[in-house]
Design a protein around this motif. Structure first.
Motif, PDB file in Angstrom:
ATOM      1  N   THR A 185      51.486 -30.291  25.804  1.00  0.00           N
ATOM      2  CA  THR A 185      51.312 -28.992  26.031  1.00  0.00           C
ATOM      3  C   THR A 185      52.326 -28.281  26.886  1.00  0.00           C
ATOM      4  N   GLU A 186      51.857 -26.966  27.360  1.00  0.00           N
ATOM      5  CA  GLU A 186      53.007 -26.175  27.887  1.00  0.00           C
ATOM      6  C   GLU A 186      53.601 -26.975  29.165  1.00  0.00           C
ATOM      7  N   ASP A 187      52.681 -27.775  29.842  1.00  0.00           N
ATOM      8  CA  ASP A 187      53.143 -28.354  31.055  1.00  0.00           C
ATOM      9  C   ASP A 187      54.524 -29.326  30.872  1.00  0.00           C
ATOM     10  N   SER A 188      54.614 -29.706  29.525  1.00  0.00           N
ATOM     11  CA  SER A 188      55.837 -30.375  29.499  1.00  0.00           C
ATOM     12  C   SER A 188      57.066 -29.802  29.534  1.00  0.00           C
ATOM     13  N   PHE A 189      56.989 -28.454  29.197  1.00  0.00           N
ATOM     14  CA  PHE A 189      58.233 -27.732  29.049  1.00  0.00           C
ATOM     15  C   PHE A 189      58.314 -26.419  30.069  1.00  0.00           C
ATOM     16  N   LYS A 190      57.433 -26.564  30.998  1.00  0.00           N
ATOM     17  CA  LYS A 190      57.398 -25.299  31.921  1.00  0.00           C
ATOM     18  C   LYS A 190      58.436 -25.095  32.799  1.00  0.00           C
ATOM     19  N   ASN A 191      58.835 -23.992  33.242  1.00  0.00           N
ATOM     20  CA  ASN A 191      60.109 -23.684  34.255  1.00  0.00           C
ATOM     21  C   ASN A 191      61.327 -24.088  33.540  1.00  0.00           C
ATOM     22  N   ASN A 192      61.597 -23.624  32.465  1.00  0.00           N
ATOM     23  CA  ASN A 192      62.573 -23.586  31.628  1.00  0.00           C
ATOM     24  C   ASN A 192      62.680 -22.076  31.058  1.00  0.00           C
ATOM     25  N   SER A 193      63.384 -21.064  31.831  1.00  0.00           N
ATOM     26  CA  SER A 193      63.491 -19.763  31.769  1.00  0.00           C
ATOM     27  C   SER A 193      63.805 -19.375  30.605  1.00  0.00           C
ATOM     28  N   ARG A 194      64.875 -20.027  29.699  1.00  0.00           N
ATOM     29  CA  ARG A 194      65.432 -19.713  28.525  1.00  0.00           C
ATOM     30  C   ARG A 194      64.652 -20.225  27.479  1.00  0.00           C
ATOM     31  N   LEU A 195      63.814 -21.159  27.494  1.00  0.00           N
ATOM     32  CA  LEU A 195      63.012 -21.962  26.515  1.00  0.00           C
ATOM     33  C   LEU A 195      61.754 -21.131  25.895  1.00  0.00           C
ATOM     34  N   GLU A 196      61.844 -21.026  24.642  1.00  0.00           N
ATOM     35  CA  GLU A 196      60.566 -20.311  23.838  1.00  0.00           C
ATOM     36  C   GLU A 196      60.186 -21.292  22.866  1.00  0.00           C
ATOM     37  N   GLY A 197      58.871 -20.971  22.385  1.00  0.00           N
ATOM     38  CA  GLY A 197      58.257 -21.842  21.434  1.00  0.00           C
ATOM     39  C   GLY A 197      56.751 -21.741  21.291  1.00  0.00           C
ATOM     40  N   PRO A 198      56.079 -22.147  20.338  1.00  0.00           N
ATOM     41  CA  PRO A 198      54.584 -22.073  20.155  1.00  0.00           C
ATOM     42  C   PRO A 198      53.909 -22.393  21.101  1.00  0.00           C
ATOM     43  N   GLU A 199      54.106 -23.281  22.054  1.00  0.00           N
ATOM     44  CA  GLU A 199      53.361 -23.639  23.134  1.00  0.00           C
ATOM     45  C   GLU A 199      53.193 -22.548  24.366  1.00  0.00           C
TER      46      GLU A 199
END
Length: 212
Positions: A185-199
């Protein structure tokens, strides 16, 4: 027949200390590289043949290192490539320290690894694509570091991966969405301001431009 048995027994006795020495050398390389204000590594004596007697080190019945527990030990310094020599290591717990520098690509040699916990440090550089070689890996927690670059798409082939956390870094590009990554889920990737993706965006974006 007796000679054959004797030869194999001697070979076993010779090889076992060799393995222990190699693993002891690898661990002591880490001790030399880090600052240890609380002396948690004081028992790591390089003159001992068997590192299984050292604190925070767990071994199997063949005296091979299977676990390294140094979470929240107030260590500072860098990880060493020598850790990749611990062929039977299953748990590498170095979370909540003040480790800096890159994650060594050699950690991809730890084919027995089940858990890699490096969260809450100050690690920099990119996530090594070599971690995709860790086919037994179930837990990969790299959150709360200063990691940059893209998430290697090779990591999607880690079929046994149950927990992934790369949040609170400075990763960029798009989030892989195939393989094992389809369940995170999004929680695995949150708070990476330059990261984008389907989640995060609701659709797949393709990487364009620079991402460092």
């Amino acid at each position: 027949m007796a000679i054959w048995v004797l030869c194999h027994l001697l070979l076993f006795l010779v090889l076992e200390p060799t393995n222990a020495n190699l693993e002891g050398d690898a661990l002591f390389a880490l001790r030399r590289e880090v600052h240890d204000p609380n002396n948690v590594l004081q028992s790591w004596d390089p003159t001992l043949v068997d590192p299984c007697t050292w604190f925070h080190v767990t071994c199997d019945s063949q005296n091979r290192v299977t676990r390294l527990d140094l979470g929240n030990a107030k260590l500072s310094g860098k990880l060493v490539p020598d850790l990749g020599k611990l062929e039977r290591l299953q748990y590498l717990e170095l979370y909540m320290n003040n480790l800096v520098g890159p994650i060594p690509a050699e950690l991809g040699n730890l084919k027995s690894l089940i858990s890699l916990d490096l969260y809450h440090n100050n690690l920099t550089g990119s996530i090594p694509p070599s971690l995709s070689n860790l086919s037994n890996l179930r837990f990969l927690r790299l959150n709360r570091n200063r990691l940059t670059g893209r998430i290697p798409r090779k990591l999607t082939k880690l079929g046994n991966l149950k927990i992934l956390d790369v949040s609170n870094n400075d990763l960029c590009g798009t989030i892989p969405s195939t393989g094992s990554f389809s369940k995170f889920t999004e929680d695995s990737f949150k708070n990476n301001s330059r990261l984008e993706g389907p989640e995060l965006m609701g659709f797949v974006r393709y990487d364009v431009g620079d991402c460092n």
